[in-house]
Design a protein around this motif. Structure first.
Motif, short mmCIF file in Angstrom:
data_model
loop_
_atom_site.label_atom_id
_atom_site.label_comp_id
_atom_site.label_asym_id
_atom_site.label_seq_id
_atom_site.Cartn_x
_atom_site.Cartn_y
_atom_site.Cartn_z
N LYS A 87 44.83 48.48 34.36
CA LYS A 87 44.96 48.26 32.90
C LYS A 87 43.70 48.73 32.17
CE LYS A 87 44.76 43.89 31.44
NZ LYS A 87 43.53 43.81 30.65
N ASP A 88 42.53 48.46 32.77
CA ASP A 88 41.26 48.84 32.16
C ASP A 88 40.22 48.95 33.28
OD1 ASP A 88 40.79 46.20 32.85
OD2 ASP A 88 41.14 45.45 30.82
N LEU A 89 38.94 48.91 32.94
CA LEU A 89 37.93 49.13 33.98
C LEU A 89 37.59 47.82 34.70
CD1 LEU A 89 35.80 51.91 32.30
CD2 LEU A 89 37.31 52.11 34.29
N ASN A 90 38.63 47.14 35.13
CA ASN A 90 38.48 45.94 35.96
C ASN A 90 39.68 45.86 36.90
OD1 ASN A 90 37.22 43.45 36.72
ND2 ASN A 90 38.86 42.37 35.65
N GLY A 91 39.38 45.97 38.19
CA GLY A 91 40.46 45.92 39.19
C GLY A 91 39.85 45.53 40.53
N SER A 92 40.70 45.24 41.50
CA SER A 92 40.18 44.69 42.76
C SER A 92 39.73 45.76 43.76
CB SER A 92 41.25 43.81 43.41
OG SER A 92 42.35 44.60 43.84
N PHE A 93 40.11 47.02 43.55
CA PHE A 93 39.68 48.07 44.47
C PHE A 93 38.28 48.53 44.04
CE2 PHE A 93 43.99 49.86 46.24
CZ PHE A 93 44.43 48.57 46.46
N ALA A 94 37.32 47.63 44.13
CA ALA A 94 35.99 47.87 43.59
C ALA A 94 35.00 46.92 44.27
CB ALA A 94 36.00 47.61 42.08
N GLU A 95 33.70 47.18 44.05
CA GLU A 95 32.71 46.29 44.64
C GLU A 95 32.66 44.93 43.94
OE1 GLU A 95 28.88 48.07 46.00
OE2 GLU A 95 29.65 49.83 44.98
N TYR A 96 32.94 44.93 42.64
CA TYR A 96 32.92 43.68 41.87
C TYR A 96 34.14 43.62 40.97
CZ TYR A 96 28.07 43.41 43.35
OH TYR A 96 26.94 43.35 44.12
N VAL A 97 34.60 42.39 40.70
CA VAL A 97 35.74 42.22 39.81
C VAL A 97 35.47 41.02 38.90
CG1 VAL A 97 37.08 40.78 41.44
CG2 VAL A 97 38.28 42.16 39.77
N ALA A 98 35.86 41.14 37.63
CA ALA A 98 35.77 40.00 36.69
C ALA A 98 37.08 39.23 36.79
CB ALA A 98 35.54 40.51 35.27
#
Ligand SMILES: NC(=O)c1ccc[n+]([C@@H]2O[C@H](COP(=O)([O-])OP(=O)(O)OC[C@H]3O[C@@H](n4cnc5c(N)ncnc54)[C@H](OP(=O)(O)O)[C@@H]3O)[C@@H](O)[C@H]2O)c1
Length: 344
Positions: A87-98
């Motif tokens: 949806k935006d620059l926050n997702g779980s395929f990443a080092e950090y997630v909000a």
């Protein structure tokens, strides 16, 4: 941080982006493992022509930072949760997630974070199917007299947890799956399981339930499943919780659709416009607390996981494996630390 980001051409790439900033009602989680859902590759394709977004719904990791208004989680907690990936620059395929606190839960030491990453989306969908769409009994208040429920396509991740929660709710649970999953599903305590490939499967389930089946969950919603489930239900019909919007096969059968993304109770405009309905966050919070308790009490069992060797850098292989229909009774999991180029 490194993250899998969608591209304008409808594909995705692993690249550097900023660590998301949390709001006062959010928690920053260092992702240890991210699990893959069908939505991940589907939404990636749907983002064609749109600005980049980070892929991924399911995560498990360690709380790194806590927003000012949060008192339910602390730095260092082992957690699993779900966000609205792509949806935006926050997702779980990443080092950090909000992450949103009502869509996450603590994970006991008895569960690896790799196993725990498969829980959020599948468990929330199972909770919606059982309690939101049909008001069926919760594990802490099970049915005094067991009644029948059919979980169609229990080889899916959603099915894995639907059957366990339904059993804990005191129901007599009948499942369908490919025969290779029968032993694993029976070990979860379900009452019987039928092969959905058998042309007589609906007739057999109808006979097994004496023509009285009134409740079902369609955990896959393919073209042929509404009719197959309808044929197993009683002549008077019944209610089927559906994970995708799909038409019932006859008037006496009611379909009730729920979407796990809606549990954030926040508006969104991808993959479509959505205005939040009140009560979603409370429902998610109740579900999260229940999942945490069942994990602590050792009452939930994970499905087998398939871990790719190169962490997030393996996502293309994972997408292809899922898109080509090879996922069968397993959850694809990416261990972030396995990703080449990750610092810690
Ligand atoms: N509404 C929501 O918020 C929500 C949330 C999550 C998922 N979903 C949807 O729920 C569905 C399941 O997701 P998932 O992640 O649980 O799936 P999954 O684990 O990736 O599904 C794989 C399984 O699908 C089964 N399957 C494939 N075709 C089938 C058919 N025609 N009949 C019966 N089973 C079939 C296979 O069973 P066998 O191995 O037994 O052959 C396989 O094990 C997807 O459609 C997904 O988009 C919706």
């Amino acid at each position: 941080m490194l993250a899998v980001c969608t591209k304008e051409d409808g594909t995705a790439e692993l690249r550097q982006v900023d660590v998301p900033k949390i709001r006062s009602d959010e928690v920053l989680v260092k992702v240890v493992a991210a699990a893959q859902n069908p939505a991940d590759w589907v939404f990636t394709e749907w983002r064609k022509g749109k600005e980049p977004a980070i892929v991924g719904l399911d995560f498990a990791g360690i709380v790194q930072e806590v927003g000012q208004s949060i008192d339910s989680f602390q730095v260092g907690d082992r957690v699993a949760g779900m966000v609205h990936g792509c949806k935006d620059l926050n997702g779980s395929f990443a080092e950090y997630v909000a992450a949103i606190p009502h869509m996450m839960f603590k994970v006991p030491e008895s569960w690896s974070l790799e196993d725990a990453s498969q829980l959020p989306c599948a468990c929330y969908t199972a909770c919606q199917s059982l309690y939101q769409s049909q008001d069926l009994p919760y594990p802490d208040n099970p049915a005094p007299v067991p009644f029948d429920i059919l979980s169609w396509a229990s080889g899916t991740s959603v099915g894995q947890f639907t059957v366990q929660l339904a059993k804990l709710g005191g129901m007599r649970v009948i499942a369908t799956a490919s025969p290779k999953h029968f032993d694993r599903l029976k070990a979860l305590g379900i009452d019987d399981v039928f092969d959905y490939h058998d042309p007589d499967v609906s007739k057999k389930i109808k006979a097994y339930t004496n023509g009285k089946l009134r409740h079902a969950v369609d955990c896959i919603c393919k073209e042929d499943t509404p009719k197959a489930i309808s044929d197993a239900l009683s002549d008077e019909g019944g209610t089927v919780s559906v994970v995708r919007q799909i038409k019932p096969a006859r008037d006496e059968v009611k379909h009730v659709f729920a979407l796990a993304l809606d549990l954030s109770e926040r508006p969104y405009s991808f993959p479509f416009e959505y205005t939040p309905k009140p009560g979603m966050a409370d429902f998610a919070d109740k579900s999260s607390k229940m999942i945490a308790r069942l994990l602590r009490e050792g009452k939930l069992t994970p499905a087998p996981i398939k871990v790719y060797p190169d962490g997030l850098a393996s996502f293309k292989e994972g997408f292809e494996y899922m898109k080509s229909g090879q996922v069968s009774g397993e959850k694809i999991v990416y261990r972030v630390a396995d990703t080449p180029g990750i610092r810690s």
